[in-house]
Motif scaffolding. Structure first.
Motif, PDB file in Angstrom:
ATOM      1  N   SER A   1      -9.943  92.514  21.583  1.00 36.59           N
ATOM      2  CA  SER A   1      -8.949  91.925  22.477  1.00 36.59           C
ATOM      3  C   SER A   1      -7.565  92.283  21.969  1.00 36.59           C
ATOM      4  CB  SER A   1      -9.113  90.405  22.515  1.00 36.59           C
ATOM      5  OG  SER A   1      -7.974  89.784  23.078  1.00 36.59           O
ATOM      6  N   GLU A   2      -6.626  92.442  22.901  1.00 35.25           N
ATOM      7  CA  GLU A   2      -5.218  92.596  22.555  1.00 35.25           C
ATOM      8  C   GLU A   2      -4.385  91.538  23.265  1.00 35.25           C
ATOM      9  OE1 GLU A   2      -4.438  96.995  21.104  1.00 35.25           O
ATOM     10  OE2 GLU A   2      -4.892  96.984  23.255  1.00 35.25           O
ATOM     11  N   ALA A   3      -5.014  90.373  23.453  1.00 35.72           N
ATOM     12  CA  ALA A   3      -4.329  89.237  24.070  1.00 35.72           C
ATOM     13  C   ALA A   3      -3.355  88.605  23.085  1.00 35.72           C
ATOM     14  CB  ALA A   3      -5.354  88.196  24.533  1.00 35.72           C
ATOM     15  N   GLN A   4      -2.382  87.882  23.622  1.00 37.03           N
ATOM     16  CA  GLN A   4      -1.427  87.175  22.770  1.00 37.03           C
ATOM     17  C   GLN A   4      -2.150  86.226  21.828  1.00 37.03           C
ATOM     18  OE1 GLN A   4       1.251  84.495  24.830  1.00 37.03           O
ATOM     19  NE2 GLN A   4       2.787  84.628  23.208  1.00 37.03           N
TER      20      GLN A   4
ATOM     21  N   ARG B   1     -10.919  97.873  25.158  1.00 36.93           N
ATOM     22  CA  ARG B   1     -10.361  96.720  24.453  1.00 36.93           C
ATOM     23  C   ARG B   1     -10.429  96.882  22.944  1.00 36.93           C
ATOM     24  NH1 ARG B   1     -14.974  92.131  25.808  1.00 36.93           N
ATOM     25  NH2 ARG B   1     -16.733  93.182  24.812  1.00 36.93           N
ATOM     26  N   ASP B   2     -11.286  97.795  22.447  1.00 38.10           N
ATOM     27  CA  ASP B   2     -11.352  98.072  21.015  1.00 38.10           C
ATOM     28  C   ASP B   2     -10.715  99.412  20.665  1.00 38.10           C
ATOM     29  OD1 ASP B   2     -13.190  99.808  22.073  1.00 38.10           O
ATOM     30  OD2 ASP B   2     -14.928  98.955  21.041  1.00 38.10           O
ATOM     31  N   ASN B   3     -10.067 100.051  21.627  1.00 37.33           N
ATOM     32  CA  ASN B   3      -9.363 101.322  21.411  1.00 37.33           C
ATOM     33  C   ASN B   3     -10.295 102.419  20.896  1.00 37.33           C
ATOM     34  OD1 ASN B   3      -6.271 100.823  21.850  1.00 37.33           O
ATOM     35  ND2 ASN B   3      -7.028  99.045  20.727  1.00 37.33           N
ATOM     36  N   GLU B   4     -11.565 102.362  21.274  1.00 37.27           N
ATOM     37  CA  GLU B   4     -12.532 103.369  20.866  1.00 37.27           C
ATOM     38  C   GLU B   4     -12.927 104.194  22.085  1.00 37.27           C
ATOM     39  OE1 GLU B   4     -15.775 101.570  18.665  1.00 37.27           O
ATOM     40  OE2 GLU B   4     -14.403 100.062  17.854  1.00 37.27           O
ATOM     41  N   ASN B   5     -12.288 105.343  22.220  1.00 36.30           N
ATOM     42  CA  ASN B   5     -12.606 106.245  23.316  1.00 36.30           C
ATOM     43  C   ASN B   5     -12.185 107.658  22.940  1.00 36.30           C
ATOM     44  OD1 ASN B   5     -14.008 106.071  25.735  1.00 36.30           O
ATOM     45  ND2 ASN B   5     -12.560 104.631  26.635  1.00 36.30           N
ATOM     46  N   LEU B   6     -12.738 108.622  23.629  1.00 37.81           N
ATOM     47  CA  LEU B   6     -12.434 110.021  23.368  1.00 37.81           C
ATOM     48  C   LEU B   6     -11.053 110.387  23.905  1.00 37.81           C
ATOM     49  CD1 LEU B   6     -15.816 111.697  24.383  1.00 37.81           C
ATOM     50  CD2 LEU B   6     -14.983 111.272  22.075  1.00 37.81           C
TER      51      LEU B   6
ATOM     52  N   TRP C   1      -1.650  92.930  28.376  1.00 36.99           N
ATOM     53  CA  TRP C   1      -3.004  92.360  28.453  1.00 36.99           C
ATOM     54  C   TRP C   1      -2.978  91.038  29.221  1.00 36.99           C
ATOM     55  CZ3 TRP C   1      -7.849  93.644  25.998  1.00 36.99           C
ATOM     56  CH2 TRP C   1      -8.819  92.643  26.083  1.00 36.99           C
ATOM     57  N   ASP C   2      -2.001  90.185  28.889  1.00 34.35           N
ATOM     58  CA  ASP C   2      -1.920  88.856  29.491  1.00 34.35           C
ATOM     59  C   ASP C   2      -1.086  88.892  30.769  1.00 34.35           C
ATOM     60  OD1 ASP C   2      -3.139  86.988  27.330  1.00 34.35           O
ATOM     61  OD2 ASP C   2      -1.720  88.246  26.218  1.00 34.35           O
ATOM     62  N   GLU C   3      -1.560  88.226  31.789  1.00 32.08           N
ATOM     63  CA  GLU C   3      -0.778  88.111  33.013  1.00 32.08           C
ATOM     64  C   GLU C   3       0.444  87.226  32.806  1.00 32.08           C
ATOM     65  OE1 GLU C   3      -3.175  86.870  36.268  1.00 32.08           O
ATOM     66  OE2 GLU C   3      -4.453  88.664  36.211  1.00 32.08           O
ATOM     67  N   GLN C   4       0.354  86.340  31.818  1.00 31.12           N
ATOM     68  CA  GLN C   4       1.478  85.465  31.502  1.00 31.12           C
ATOM     69  C   GLN C   4       1.562  85.328  29.991  1.00 31.12           C
ATOM     70  OE1 GLN C   4       2.140  82.329  34.223  1.00 31.12           O
ATOM     71  NE2 GLN C   4       2.979  80.913  32.714  1.00 31.12           N
ATOM     72  N   VAL C   5       2.680  85.786  29.415  1.00 30.85           N
ATOM     73  CA  VAL C   5       2.903  85.717  27.976  1.00 30.85           C
ATOM     74  C   VAL C   5       3.689  84.445  27.682  1.00 30.85           C
ATOM     75  CG1 VAL C   5       3.911  86.853  25.974  1.00 30.85           C
ATOM     76  CG2 VAL C   5       2.932  88.228  27.823  1.00 30.85           C
ATOM     77  N   GLN C   6       3.141  83.588  26.858  1.00 31.22           N
ATOM     78  CA  GLN C   6       3.771  82.305  26.569  1.00 31.22           C
ATOM     79  C   GLN C   6       5.008  82.496  25.700  1.00 31.22           C
ATOM     80  OE1 GLN C   6       0.813  79.700  24.892  1.00 31.22           O
ATOM     81  NE2 GLN C   6      -0.600  79.993  26.615  1.00 31.22           N
ATOM     82  N   VAL C   7       6.097  81.885  26.120  1.00 28.52           N
ATOM     83  CA  VAL C   7       7.379  81.989  25.418  1.00 28.52           C
ATOM     84  C   VAL C   7       7.942  80.590  25.236  1.00 28.52           C
ATOM     85  CG1 VAL C   7       9.708  82.938  25.442  1.00 28.52           C
ATOM     86  CG2 VAL C   7       7.814  84.265  26.417  1.00 28.52           C
TER      87      VAL C   7
END
Length: 634
Positions: free
Chosen positions: A403-406, A180-185, A242-248
């Motif tokens: 997090s990369e949630a909306q 979730r923080d994009n920190e990986n090898l 990331w979100d199962e439902q993106v609010q529009v």
């Protein structure tokens, strides 16, 4: 004359649209309808290209990406699904229109500050039998292909995409497991043989002789962050939100899904992710000044953050080196919830104004760490941002969004506007990765989103992959220069650690060493005293993902060079790519008694031979040679 030009363009657009509709009306069982989009002024068969297909049996679209006529992304599913419409199937083409996008712009940070973007954009208008509409925008430039979805009408919230990237059989992949923080090898795999799981949206592939880096651009709070999902044995990498439902609410334009493609130099030097992003929202950028900083966290840890006297000592050291900033990390402020902010003198609980004053007198600006939780409400932002500006703080390092949630990207939208209003430079940690933010919000100097220097798990292969993956898409706060850390994978090579300060681009290059470690290495200290943080040009001189990388970055008439290698000791042969003429090249390499500086005169179109220790590297600076010149110092 202009009237005739407009008429020709209109006729061409109508003809294309009519032809597209006729082709799309093929009977069931016919071959798929096919439309091509090529880069501007591309010679036949050269450069990137996009091939859009519509399956006549079910009306499902797919997109193929080519380079020099060879497939780098096989026909891959497209589509988006909302609460009230499945816009991945049952589509028919209603029309097509093309336009050329040509833009010139400047950035405050990055590989080069002056950019020229030229792309062909094709808009394909699709409809379903029940009247739902989907526009697919495809852009092709000299270094990439991108697409996005436009929903002209409200069809409810988004519940997913069918977007995916399918690789040719036998393709290689350099991937990092998703966090979730994009920190990986990063590690190398066969594209089909990579373990099943989720991967970061910064994946590099090689198909034949061409590379393809998958990324995204122009992601805001109107949408959700994405990652790649891979099934065992498959060559397809699916997009998962990331979100199962993106609010529009109303019409929707999604982020760009981008494929940077070409040879390795084209991908590494690309600014395609920024080119796709919206123009700057900050009109006056005169206050935005990228530069190196002394970062005191790895140098002194939390006790240093809690001590005014220690921070003053770091300011003194930065002033001696000519570094314009120090960054004060965690521990400098009390919990603001314990303060009575109705008291007009509540700010006196902090010694930060005194440190800012002390730094200002010595030409050193102060940047401060602050936790995301202390900026996640309007009241907290109104408490902190004006106060930091009033104190004279130059920038904020905001941490732990994770997090990369909306909802999180809506927070990014708010904090980006707020920091711009209060003239605060920004470094995001525990964060997403750059998605065109450097162009749209030029006060963003750098972002973490990387397994950086403070981690104890890095490998030489990871260091040699970052220039071709994470750092391609924007500023990367790896925080090099921590010579005192025995955990670093290049611990036997101080020259390799020094080279990272050039190899890894960051608008605020947070130097993580202790003053003592720099004083023990005068050649490293001398090099770091000269290094800028903004560049006029970047060139890949040599490299192979996971094995080695050498980049040159130009500041005015000087080129700074950084190289890192994984594996056995060697003599690296590095093409300079500076053109004709004579150059003085000063290298800093590892010697038996420490770092060694050596100057030599070379032609700009020849090779530089550099000794490199195992899992090591080097640093260098090059300048135009003239009779009697013995140094590239200014």
């Amino acid at each position: 004359m202009a009237v005739h030009v407009r008429i020709r363009i209109t006729v061409l657009t109508l003809c294309l649209a009519l032809a597209a509709v006729l082709v799309a009306a093929l009977p069931a069982g016919a071959e798929p309808a096919v439309w091509k989009v090529s880069a501007p002024s591309a010679h036949a068969g050269h450069g990137p290209g996009a091939v859009l297909r519509l399956d006549p049996s079910n009306g499902s679209p797919s997109l193929e990406v080519t380079h020099d006529g060879q497939t780098v992304i096989e026909p891959s599913p497209l589509g988006i699904v909302t609460e009230r419409a499945d816009l991945s199937t049952g589509l028919r083409l209603l029309g097509r229109s093309d336009r050329e996008v040509s833009e010139s712009y400047r950035t405050t940070v990055g590989k080069d500050r002056t950019r020229h973007a030229r792309m062909i954009e094709a808009r394909f208008r699709f409809g379903t039998a029940d009247g739902a509409r989907l526009d697919l925008l495809v852009r092709v430039s000299g270094d990439g292909v991108a697409y996005r979805y436009v929903l002209p009408a409200d069809t409810g919230d988004v519940v997913g995409e069918t977007s995916a990237f399918t690789l040719p059989a036998g393709s290689a992949a350099w991937l990092g497991k998703y966090r979730r923080d994009n920190e990986n090898l990063f590690a190398q795999y066969d594209a089909a043989g990579a373990p099943a799981g989720e991967y970061m949206m910064q994946a590099l592939f090689k198909a034949g002789d061409s590379y393809a880096l998958v990324a995204e651009s122009d992601l805001t709070g109107t949408y959700s962050g994405a990652r790649l999902v891979h099934d065992a044995g498959s060559v397809t990498y699916r997009v998962k939100l990331w979100d199962e439902q993106v609010q529009v609410d109303g019409a929707l334009t999604t982020p760009w899904r981008a494929v940077i493609t070409g040879d390795l130099a084209t991908v590494t030097e690309s600014t395609f992710v920024d080119d796709l992003a919206p123009s700057s929202k900050v009109r006056d950028t005169s206050w935005i000044k990228p530069a190196p900083a002394l970062w005191t966290w790895l140098a002194g840890g939390r006790p240093a953050g809690q001590s005014l006297e220690k921070q003053k000592a770091y300011v003194d050291y930065a002033a001696q080196r000519g570094w314009p900033y120090t960054v004060v990390d965690a521990g400098w402020y009390f919990d603001p919830d314990q303060w009575d902010v109705t008291d007009p003198d509540w700010q006196t609980n902090s010694w930060m104004p005194e440190l800012v004053r002390y730094g200002r007198e010595r030409g050193v600006g102060i940047q401060v760490w602050i936790h995301h939780r202390d900026l996640d409400t309007p009241e907290e932002r109104e408490r902190w941002l004006p106060t930091l500006e009033e104190w004279g703080v130059k920038g904020v390092k905001i941490d732990f969004m994770d997090s990369e949630a909306q909802e999180t990207f809506r927070w990014y939208d708010t904090i980006l506007a707020g920091t711009a209003e209060h003239h605060l430079l920004v470094n995001f940690h525990g964060s997403t990765i750059p998605k065109g933010v450097h162009r749209t919000w030029p006060q963003v100097m750098t972002m973490e989103g990387v397994n950086g220097e403070e981690k104890k798990t890095n490998t030489p292969e990871h260091l040699a992959t970052l220039p071709f993956t994470r750092n391609v898409i924007g500023g990367m706060d790896y925080t090099p220069g921590a010579f005192q850390r025995a955990e670093r994978p290049n611990a036997a090579s101080d020259a390799g650690e020094l080279g990272l300060s050039v190899l890894y681009e960051s608008g605020i290059q947070n130097l993580a060493g202790t003053p003592e470690s720099y004083d023990e290495r005068p050649e490293a200290r001398r090099f770091l005293e000269q290094i800028p943080a903004a560049w006029d040009e970047t060139k890949l001189l040599a490299g192979d993902p996971g094995k080695g990388a050498v980049l040159a970055r130009r500041d005015a008439e000087r080129w700074f060079i950084g190289g890192i290698f994984a594996g056995a000791a060697r003599t690296a042969e590095v093409p300079l790519r500076f053109g004709h003429g004579k150059w003085l090249v000063e290298t800093v390499t590892d010697g038996p008694g420490g770092l060694v500086r050596k100057g030599r005169m070379l032609r700009g179109d020849t090779k530089l031979s550099v000794p490199v220790v195992a899992n090591g590297g080097f640093a260098a600076v090059a300048c135009h040679w003239y009779q009697g010149r013995t140094s590239c110092d200014r």
